[in-house]
Design an enzyme around this catalytic site. Structure first.
Site, PDB file in Angstrom:
ATOM      1  CG  ASP A  85      -1.928  -1.156   1.140  1.00  0.00           C
ATOM      2  OD1 ASP A  85      -2.384  -1.463   0.027  1.00  0.00           O
ATOM      3  OD2 ASP A  85      -2.238  -1.746   2.182  1.00  0.00           O
TER       4      ASP A  85
ATOM      5  CE  LYS B 220      -4.026  -6.504   0.074  1.00  0.00           C
ATOM      6  NZ  LYS B 220      -4.741  -5.301  -0.407  1.00  0.00           N
TER       7      LYS B 220
ATOM      8  CG  ASP C  21      -7.296  -6.681  -2.964  1.00  0.00           C
ATOM      9  OD1 ASP C  21      -8.406  -7.132  -3.302  1.00  0.00           O
ATOM     10  OD2 ASP C  21      -7.084  -6.167  -1.847  1.00  0.00           O
ATOM     11  CG  LEU C  22      -7.287  -4.419  -9.293  1.00  0.00           C
ATOM     12  CD1 LEU C  22      -7.047  -4.406 -10.787  1.00  0.00           C
ATOM     13  CD2 LEU C  22      -6.912  -3.070  -8.681  1.00  0.00           C
ATOM     14  CE  LYS C  23     -11.298  -5.568  -1.322  1.00  0.00           C
ATOM     15  NZ  LYS C  23      -9.899  -5.089  -1.407  1.00  0.00           N
TER      16      LYS C  23
ATOM     17  CG  ASP D 251     -19.191  -4.652 -14.508  1.00  0.00           C
ATOM     18  OD1 ASP D 251     -20.327  -4.768 -15.028  1.00  0.00           O
ATOM     19  OD2 ASP D 251     -18.459  -3.676 -14.690  1.00  0.00           O
TER      20      ASP D 251
ATOM     21  CB  THR E 230     -17.838  -6.885 -17.502  1.00  0.00           C
ATOM     22  OG1 THR E 230     -18.782  -6.397 -18.452  1.00  0.00           O
ATOM     23  CG2 THR E 230     -16.762  -5.871 -17.282  1.00  0.00           C
TER      24      THR E 230
ATOM     25  CB  THR F 104     -13.721  -5.858   7.800  1.00  0.00           C
ATOM     26  OG1 THR F 104     -12.722  -5.242   6.998  1.00  0.00           O
ATOM     27  CG2 THR F 104     -13.548  -7.350   7.782  1.00  0.00           C
TER      28      THR F 104
ATOM     29  NE  ARG G 279      -1.267  -3.759  12.383  1.00  0.00           N
ATOM     30  CZ  ARG G 279      -1.606  -3.870  11.099  1.00  0.00           C
ATOM     31  NH1 ARG G 279      -1.560  -5.035  10.496  1.00  0.00           N
ATOM     32  NH2 ARG G 279      -1.956  -2.808  10.402  1.00  0.00           N
TER      33      ARG G 279
ATOM     34  CD  GLN H 193      -6.526  -3.802   9.686  1.00  0.00           C
ATOM     35  OE1 GLN H 193      -7.725  -3.960   9.921  1.00  0.00           O
ATOM     36  NE2 GLN H 193      -6.003  -4.024   8.500  1.00  0.00           N
TER      37      GLN H 193
ATOM     38  NE  ARG I  19      -1.388   0.025   8.037  1.00  0.00           N
ATOM     39  CZ  ARG I  19      -2.576   0.439   8.446  1.00  0.00           C
ATOM     40  NH1 ARG I  19      -2.743   1.714   8.791  1.00  0.00           N
ATOM     41  NH2 ARG I  19      -3.586  -0.402   8.521  1.00  0.00           N
TER      42      ARG I  19
HETATM   43  O1  C5P Z   1      -1.185  -2.459   6.884  1.00  0.00           O
HETATM   44  P1  C5P Z   1      -2.166  -3.552   7.124  1.00  0.00           P
HETATM   45  O2  C5P Z   1      -1.507  -4.832   7.624  1.00  0.00           O
HETATM   46  O3  C5P Z   1      -3.308  -3.122   8.002  1.00  0.00           O
HETATM   47  O4  C5P Z   1      -2.752  -3.869   5.678  1.00  0.00           O
HETATM   48  C1  C5P Z   1      -3.800  -4.768   5.488  1.00  0.00           C
HETATM   49  C2  C5P Z   1      -4.154  -4.874   4.044  1.00  0.00           C
HETATM   50  O5  C5P Z   1      -5.293  -5.717   3.906  1.00  0.00           O
HETATM   51  C3  C5P Z   1      -4.525  -3.559   3.374  1.00  0.00           C
HETATM   52  O6  C5P Z   1      -4.130  -3.646   1.993  1.00  0.00           O
HETATM   53  C4  C5P Z   1      -6.030  -3.521   3.474  1.00  0.00           C
HETATM   54  O7  C5P Z   1      -6.622  -2.778   2.452  1.00  0.00           O
HETATM   55  C5  C5P Z   1      -6.369  -5.004   3.327  1.00  0.00           C
HETATM   56  N1  C5P Z   1      -7.652  -5.386   3.913  1.00  0.00           N
HETATM   57  C6  C5P Z   1      -7.960  -5.195   5.258  1.00  0.00           C
HETATM   58  N2  C5P Z   1      -9.174  -5.580   5.750  1.00  0.00           N
HETATM   59  C7  C5P Z   1     -10.071  -6.140   4.935  1.00  0.00           C
HETATM   60  C8  C5P Z   1      -9.779  -6.352   3.597  1.00  0.00           C
HETATM   61  C9  C5P Z   1      -8.552  -5.944   3.117  1.00  0.00           C
HETATM   62  O8  C5P Z   1      -7.147  -4.699   6.010  1.00  0.00           O
HETATM   63  N3  C5P Z   1     -11.212  -6.547   5.432  1.00  0.00           N
END
Ligand code: C5P
Length: 244
Positions: A17, A39, A66-68, A71, A75, A130, A192, A201, A222
């Site tokens: 990210d 990712k 990861d573009l979710k 459609d 498509t 989430t 984490r 989070q 992170r």
């Molecule tokens: O930095 P961190 O570990 O929080 O990054 C988590 C990654 O997972 C980010 O790319 C975030 O967009 C993705 N993600 C998330 N929770 C979700 C779905 C995706 O944190 N429910």
């Protein structure tokens, strides 16, 4: 133990990210051999363009795109063919797009992979984001079921439609395992280690807890990307996973 640590490394997907190609490349180079995949989400993909995928692959990394997608079936199916040609390791689509959309995507993946002699990317369903609360689900989307139940219904639909797995929060792992069985991939963010900041989070688990709950892959951003020494942070996490 070394074997177990190596296996754990393969299960770590680093969320890139970051805003630029340079930052992404720096991380990929530092983390080479330490993690299983990277990712690329909508920020990096849209700011740098699809070549970012190829360039990470040229550095030896597998890429989770990861573009979710959400459609109409045609498509999403045609875009799934693009995922094969870009040799994505994994990619995401919304289960709420429905079984017709998911089945069309899955069939397209298979055909395109066979036609080109390429591996079939792993298709992962997104169930309920989430960030959506129980109240949002009821008031804005008209779903009266408890979120956990709705997540399980969508995960099952994804499995029945032939998808490889699901992306879900650590809290949902055991319910999805029960509903979808052991051959359905579970990829979970919100991880984490105890020594890292929770950042924004809310409902987190440690890498060891996520593995124990039955996750196949962990998406970690992170705690690795913002660490002073990303490679050392990835090593520490892989060790904790191996010990789980
Ligand atoms: O930095 P961190 O570990 O929080 O990054 C988590 C990654 O997972 C980010 O790319 C975030 O967009 C993705 N993600 C998330 N929770 C979700 C779905 C995706 O944190 N429910």
């Amino acid at each position: 133990m070394e074997d177990r640590i190596q296996q754990a490394r393969e299960k770590i997907i680093v969320a890139l990210d970051v805003a630029s190609r340079e930052q992404a490349f720096d991380l990929v180079k530092r983390l080479s051999g330490k993690v299983g995949a990277y990712k690329v989400g909508m920020q990096l993909y849209n700011s740098e363009g699809p070549d970012i995928v190829r360039d990470i692959q040229l550095l030896g990394g597998r890429v989770f795109i990861d573009l979710k997608f959400h459609d109409i079936p045609n498509t999403v199916a045609q875009t799934s063919r693009v995922m094969v040609r870009r040799q994505a390791f994994m990619f995401t689509l919304h289960a709420s797009g429905g079984s017709k959309m998911m089945q069309a995507a899955q069939q397209a993946l298979q055909e395109e992979a066979e036609k080109n002699g390429l591996p079939q990317p792993l298709s992962l369903a997104v169930t309920v984001l989430t960030s959506i609360s129980q109240e949002d689900l009821r008031q804005e989307m008209g779903v009266d079921k408890p979120i956990a139940q709705h997540v399980a219904v969508l995960a099952k639909l994804a499995k029945q439609s032939g998808l490889a797995g699901v992306v879900c929060s650590p809290q949902e792992i055991s319910a999805i395992r029960q509903t979808c069985g052991k051959d359905f991939l579970i990829v979970t963010p919100g991880v984490r280690p105890t020594w890292a900041s929770a950042d924004d989070q809310q409902r987190i688990t440690t890498p060891a807890q996520a593995m124990q709950a039955g996750a196949d892959y962990l998406v970690i951003g992170r705690p690795i990307t913002k660490a002073e020494d990303p490679a050392a942070a990835a090593d520490k996490i892989a060790r904790e996973m191996a010990e789980a």
